[in-house]
Motif scaffolding. Structure first.
Motif, PDB file in Angstrom:
ATOM      1  N   ALA A  43       0.827  -1.207   0.000  1.00 34.49           N
ATOM      2  CA  ALA A  43       0.000   0.000   0.000  1.00 34.49           C
ATOM      3  C   ALA A  43       0.857   1.251   0.000  1.00 34.49           C
ATOM      4  O   ALA A  43       0.563   2.225  -0.700  1.00 34.49           O
ATOM      5  CB  ALA A  43      -0.928  -0.012   1.206  1.00 34.49           C
ATOM      6  N   ARG A  44       1.924   1.242   0.798  1.00 33.43           N
ATOM      7  CA  ARG A  44       2.837   2.383   0.849  1.00 33.43           C
ATOM      8  C   ARG A  44       4.239   1.887   1.174  1.00 33.43           C
ATOM      9  O   ARG A  44       4.427   0.846   1.790  1.00 33.43           O
ATOM     10  CB  ARG A  44       2.401   3.398   1.920  1.00 33.43           C
ATOM     11  CG  ARG A  44       1.071   4.049   1.660  1.00 33.43           C
ATOM     12  CD  ARG A  44       1.116   5.049   0.514  1.00 33.43           C
ATOM     13  NE  ARG A  44       1.768   6.283   0.897  1.00 33.43           N
ATOM     14  CZ  ARG A  44       1.155   7.278   1.547  1.00 33.43           C
ATOM     15  NH1 ARG A  44      -0.112   7.154   1.926  1.00 33.43           N
ATOM     16  NH2 ARG A  44       1.799   8.393   1.823  1.00 33.43           N
ATOM     17  N   VAL A  45       5.207   2.697   0.778  1.00 30.66           N
ATOM     18  CA  VAL A  45       6.606   2.456   1.114  1.00 30.66           C
ATOM     19  C   VAL A  45       7.051   3.549   2.077  1.00 30.66           C
ATOM     20  O   VAL A  45       6.792   4.738   1.851  1.00 30.66           O
ATOM     21  CB  VAL A  45       7.501   2.476  -0.136  1.00 30.66           C
ATOM     22  CG1 VAL A  45       8.984   2.436   0.253  1.00 30.66           C
ATOM     23  CG2 VAL A  45       7.166   1.298  -1.049  1.00 30.66           C
ATOM     24  N   ILE A  46       7.704   3.140   3.153  1.00 29.05           N
ATOM     25  CA  ILE A  46       8.296   4.093   4.091  1.00 29.05           C
ATOM     26  C   ILE A  46       9.796   4.154   3.835  1.00 29.05           C
ATOM     27  O   ILE A  46      10.474   3.133   3.801  1.00 29.05           O
ATOM     28  CB  ILE A  46       8.048   3.679   5.553  1.00 29.05           C
ATOM     29  CG1 ILE A  46       6.555   3.719   5.884  1.00 29.05           C
ATOM     30  CG2 ILE A  46       8.836   4.585   6.508  1.00 29.05           C
ATOM     31  CD1 ILE A  46       6.236   3.193   7.278  1.00 29.05           C
ATOM     32  N   ALA A  47      10.309   5.353   3.655  1.00 24.87           N
ATOM     33  CA  ALA A  47      11.750   5.585   3.593  1.00 24.87           C
ATOM     34  C   ALA A  47      12.162   6.224   4.911  1.00 24.87           C
ATOM     35  O   ALA A  47      11.432   7.056   5.463  1.00 24.87           O
ATOM     36  CB  ALA A  47      12.106   6.499   2.428  1.00 24.87           C
ATOM     37  N   ILE A  48      13.344   5.867   5.427  1.00 29.40           N
ATOM     38  CA  ILE A  48      13.711   6.339   6.760  1.00 29.40           C
ATOM     39  C   ILE A  48      14.367   7.722   6.745  1.00 29.40           C
ATOM     40  O   ILE A  48      14.713   8.249   7.796  1.00 29.40           O
ATOM     41  CB  ILE A  48      14.623   5.334   7.482  1.00 29.40           C
ATOM     42  CG1 ILE A  48      15.954   5.170   6.742  1.00 29.40           C
ATOM     43  CG2 ILE A  48      13.911   3.996   7.650  1.00 29.40           C
ATOM     44  CD1 ILE A  48      16.969   4.336   7.515  1.00 29.40           C
ATOM     45  N   SER A  49      14.524   8.303   5.558  1.00 35.61           N
ATOM     46  CA  SER A  49      15.019   9.677   5.448  1.00 35.61           C
ATOM     47  C   SER A  49      14.589  10.230   4.101  1.00 35.61           C
ATOM     48  O   SER A  49      14.237   9.474   3.183  1.00 35.61           O
ATOM     49  CB  SER A  49      16.547   9.725   5.573  1.00 35.61           C
ATOM     50  OG  SER A  49      17.166   9.031   4.499  1.00 35.61           O
ATOM     51  N   GLU A  50      14.607  11.542   3.967  1.00 32.08           N
ATOM     52  CA  GLU A  50      14.305  12.145   2.672  1.00 32.08           C
ATOM     53  C   GLU A  50      15.345  11.736   1.631  1.00 32.08           C
ATOM     54  O   GLU A  50      15.041  11.611   0.454  1.00 32.08           O
ATOM     55  CB  GLU A  50      14.250  13.671   2.802  1.00 32.08           C
ATOM     56  CG  GLU A  50      12.983  14.193   3.438  1.00 32.08           C
ATOM     57  CD  GLU A  50      11.749  13.888   2.594  1.00 32.08           C
ATOM     58  OE1 GLU A  50      11.849  13.880   1.343  1.00 32.08           O
ATOM     59  OE2 GLU A  50      10.689  13.645   3.185  1.00 32.08           O
ATOM     60  N   PHE A  51      16.574  11.551   2.085  1.00 30.52           N
ATOM     61  CA  PHE A  51      17.619  11.076   1.173  1.00 30.52           C
ATOM     62  C   PHE A  51      17.262   9.713   0.599  1.00 30.52           C
ATOM     63  O   PHE A  51      17.352   9.491  -0.616  1.00 30.52           O
ATOM     64  CB  PHE A  51      18.963  11.002   1.897  1.00 30.52           C
ATOM     65  CG  PHE A  51      20.007  10.244   1.142  1.00 30.52           C
ATOM     66  CD1 PHE A  51      20.604  10.795   0.018  1.00 30.52           C
ATOM     67  CD2 PHE A  51      20.387   8.967   1.541  1.00 30.52           C
ATOM     68  CE1 PHE A  51      21.562  10.078  -0.707  1.00 30.52           C
ATOM     69  CE2 PHE A  51      21.341   8.247   0.836  1.00 30.52           C
ATOM     70  CZ  PHE A  51      21.932   8.806  -0.290  1.00 30.52           C
TER      71      PHE A  51
END
Length: 263
Positions: A48-56
């Protein structure tokens, strides 16, 4: 490491967190193609969604995987509640330098070279290769080594150090930066990848590829008490962005959104 596990889950109710895409920078040819397909492309499309742990990391995911921008959200990593202010006098004879990690991106050899002839002793956490031991021997930098530590022992390392030297060449986040700031220790880190984003205005940034620049950063933190105090004060403020309560609330908000949409 098990991104592909989402291929067996319900896409509409599954969230995938991607800490980094560093393996795609290190692999080439068929190995990169297989890793990209099984670890990133297919999993990122079946959630459903992907989480990235930083904007980078989010920018790397969007560029590398071609995900729609609205499909990828940034939620930072929380620091443990045990990381609280623990002021101590700064020592200059010698200065105790904490260094963590020995993977390729941790830049251990350059950092060790940068400490040559400085009044420091290193508290190193991690396993050392022959190359790393040779660097310590060549530079005659005094050090102690430990690994396999408990959470309490890790906290103790921060509490008894004078500064954190964490000038990596690549980080998807860089937990030691915020942990050291929360305890009240000045941080020296690289000005690349996610490190500036995570450290905020509360670190001495250096060119991690330059031994001279790393050395100048360490020297400044040791010599300039006013600068050092500013790093510590700003570090407390920056670390407040990463409390468990704040990060948990962001996750909970996302989960509620996904549950509503999947009904």
């Amino acid at each position: 490491d098990v991104n592909y596990a989402v291929l067996l889950m319900r896409p509409a109710r599954t969230v995938l967190t991607i800490p980094d895409v560093v393996m795609l920078h290190r692999f080439s040819g068929w190995r990169r193609a297989v890793a990209k397909s099984l670890w990133f492309d297919l999993p990122s499309r079946r959630v459903a969604r992907v989480i990235a742990i930083s904007e980078f990391v989010r920018s790397e995911v969007l560029e590398t995987l071609g995900c729609a921008p609205e499909h990828v959200i940034t939620i930072h990593v929380p620091i443990g509640p045990q990381f609280v202010p623990d002021p101590r006098p700064f020592s200059t004879a010698p200065t105790r330098v904490l260094m963590i990690g020995s993977a390729w991106n941790k830049n251990l050899v350059r950092q060790t070279e940068a400490l040559r002839d400085l009044p420091v002793e290193v508290d190193f956490v991690g396993e050392l290769s022959d190359e790393h031991r040779a660097a310590f021997a060549r530079t005659r930098v005094a050090y102690t080594q430990s690994y396999g530590l408990t959470d309490a022992e890790i906290l103790e390392r921060y509490q008894r150090t004078d500064l954190l030297l964490f000038a990596s060449t690549y980080e998807g986040f860089g937990m030691p930066i915020v942990e050291a700031q929360a305890v009240g220790r000045p941080v020296i880190t690289g000005r690349t990848s996610a490190m500036p984003e995570v450290a905020g205005e509360a670190a001495c940034f250096v060119d991690a590829t330059s031994v001279e620049d790393i050395r100048a950063g360490v020297q400044r933190v040791i010599d300039d008490a006013g600068y050092r105090a500013g790093l510590v004060a700003n570090g407390y403020i920056n670390a407040a962005r990463f409390t468990p309560e704040r990060i948990a609330a962001q996750h909970a908000e996302l989960y509620r959104e996904i549950v509503r949409k999947s009904r």
